[in-house]
Design a protein around this motif. Sequence first.
Motif, PDB file in Angstrom:
ATOM      1  N   GLN A  15       0.834  -1.198   0.000  1.00  0.00           N
ATOM      2  CA  GLN A  15       0.000   0.000   0.000  1.00  0.00           C
ATOM      3  C   GLN A  15       0.868   1.247   0.000  1.00  0.00           C
ATOM      4  OE1 GLN A  15      -3.545   0.375   2.503  1.00  0.00           O
ATOM      5  NE2 GLN A  15      -3.391  -1.791   3.009  1.00  0.00           N
ATOM      6  N   ALA A  16       1.938   1.213   0.788  1.00  0.00           N
ATOM      7  CA  ALA A  16       2.870   2.342   0.819  1.00  0.00           C
ATOM      8  C   ALA A  16       3.501   2.550  -0.557  1.00  0.00           C
ATOM      9  CB  ALA A  16       3.958   2.096   1.865  1.00  0.00           C
ATOM     10  N   ARG A  17       3.878   1.454  -1.189  1.00  0.00           N
ATOM     11  CA  ARG A  17       4.472   1.525  -2.539  1.00  0.00           C
ATOM     12  C   ARG A  17       3.501   2.182  -3.520  1.00  0.00           C
ATOM     13  NH1 ARG A  17       4.628  -4.100  -5.390  1.00  0.00           N
ATOM     14  NH2 ARG A  17       2.402  -3.600  -5.325  1.00  0.00           N
ATOM     15  N   ASP A  18       2.242   1.764  -3.462  1.00  0.00           N
ATOM     16  CA  ASP A  18       1.247   2.297  -4.395  1.00  0.00           C
ATOM     17  C   ASP A  18       0.950   3.767  -4.118  1.00  0.00           C
ATOM     18  OD1 ASP A  18       1.176  -0.216  -5.479  1.00  0.00           O
ATOM     19  OD2 ASP A  18      -0.709  -0.806  -4.538  1.00  0.00           O
ATOM     20  N   ARG A  19       0.878   4.126  -2.831  1.00  0.00           N
ATOM     21  CA  ARG A  19       0.635   5.532  -2.493  1.00  0.00           C
ATOM     22  C   ARG A  19       1.797   6.411  -2.943  1.00  0.00           C
ATOM     23  NH1 ARG A  19      -1.795   5.094   3.729  1.00  0.00           N
ATOM     24  NH2 ARG A  19      -3.528   3.674   3.211  1.00  0.00           N
ATOM     25  N   ALA A  20       3.011   5.898  -2.785  1.00  0.00           N
ATOM     26  CA  ALA A  20       4.185   6.657  -3.219  1.00  0.00           C
ATOM     27  C   ALA A  20       4.165   6.857  -4.730  1.00  0.00           C
ATOM     28  CB  ALA A  20       5.461   5.935  -2.794  1.00  0.00           C
TER      29      ALA A  20
END
Length: 363
Positions: A243-248
């Motif tokens: 999720q962090a990867r996608d938000r970034a």
Amino acid sequence: MRLTPFLLAGVLAGLGTHAAFAQEKVLNVFNWSDYIDTSIIDDFTKETGIRVVYDTYDSNEILETRLLAGGSGYDVVVPSAEYLSRQIDAGVFQKLDPSKLPNLKNMWPVVTERVAAYDPGNAHSVNYMWGTTGIGYNAAKVKELAPDAPLDSWALVFDPKFAEPLSKCGIDMLDAPGEILPAALQYLGLDPNATDADSLGKAQELLMSVRPFIRKFHSSEYINGLANGDICVAVGFSGDVFQARDRAAEAGRGVEIGYSIPKEGAMMWFDQMAIPADAPHVEEAHVFINYMMRPEVIAKATDFVSYANGNLASQPLIEKEILDDPAIYPDEATLQKLFIKRPYDSRAQRLATRAFTTVKTGR
């Protein structure tokens, strides 16, 4: 008082409103934060007429405290399997009624069989998601500050020679003794399920050696921390890191996040849908769990949270990028390196909590 037709109509309308209110179907769900596509809840209500009150938590300890106190008011909760196991022993959950769960046929035997170690016969729960506890990292920042740091090893966070330089960009860890202590034991070459004082003491000693370099222990803040570039390393749940990867990526500021299942081995965990023994809306709870086992529904949930689910029939419907990612759906060789953690008994829980509290406070 004599009722005019107008007044009579008003009274009847009021009675109808009260009757509708009294008959309103409600479901109270308590689940992890950032763990479902909210449109799933909306679609469920549209189809069934059941209004969902959806609350969230970010640690198993919070959920367990509510459940053990009794009278939580929740109908469906989603504990991790090792907590579920001891909660079953404590009489917290009721057995599911398979006749009301025809979509059980969609479940994945690989996951169901492993979960049975916690829930014999899978009598009390159905898998929602499963994943691993590993390392999320900002590759560019790690390379800049510790170019020799191994991204595929627990040494990245447990060896002071790497943790110290990486502390300049920030390291977070889960606020969860049942996740961090087994990882430390695995790195040390010890049994990750060890509960003796000597083994836990060695895990504590290892963690204390890197404690000065840990920014925060928290079980959800690291998602935004990684995505925003506020930290560069986190020991966290696989799907949270994705999720962090996608938000970034969506933010478009050049932050690239990776996830590693350490080569020494990592913990495989399961989050299970279950119904508390004192749930007020048992029928609605079964309807909801059965709905979540529809292949297209749970596939949508997996696409949103980037966690693998225990529903085999959903796999053809999952986004190819997710299904083909070995960090989410590991290959057979990686699966063999994953371990499951047995639940702590009360004595082991006290020892683990004491050790972890010492680490968190640094003294």
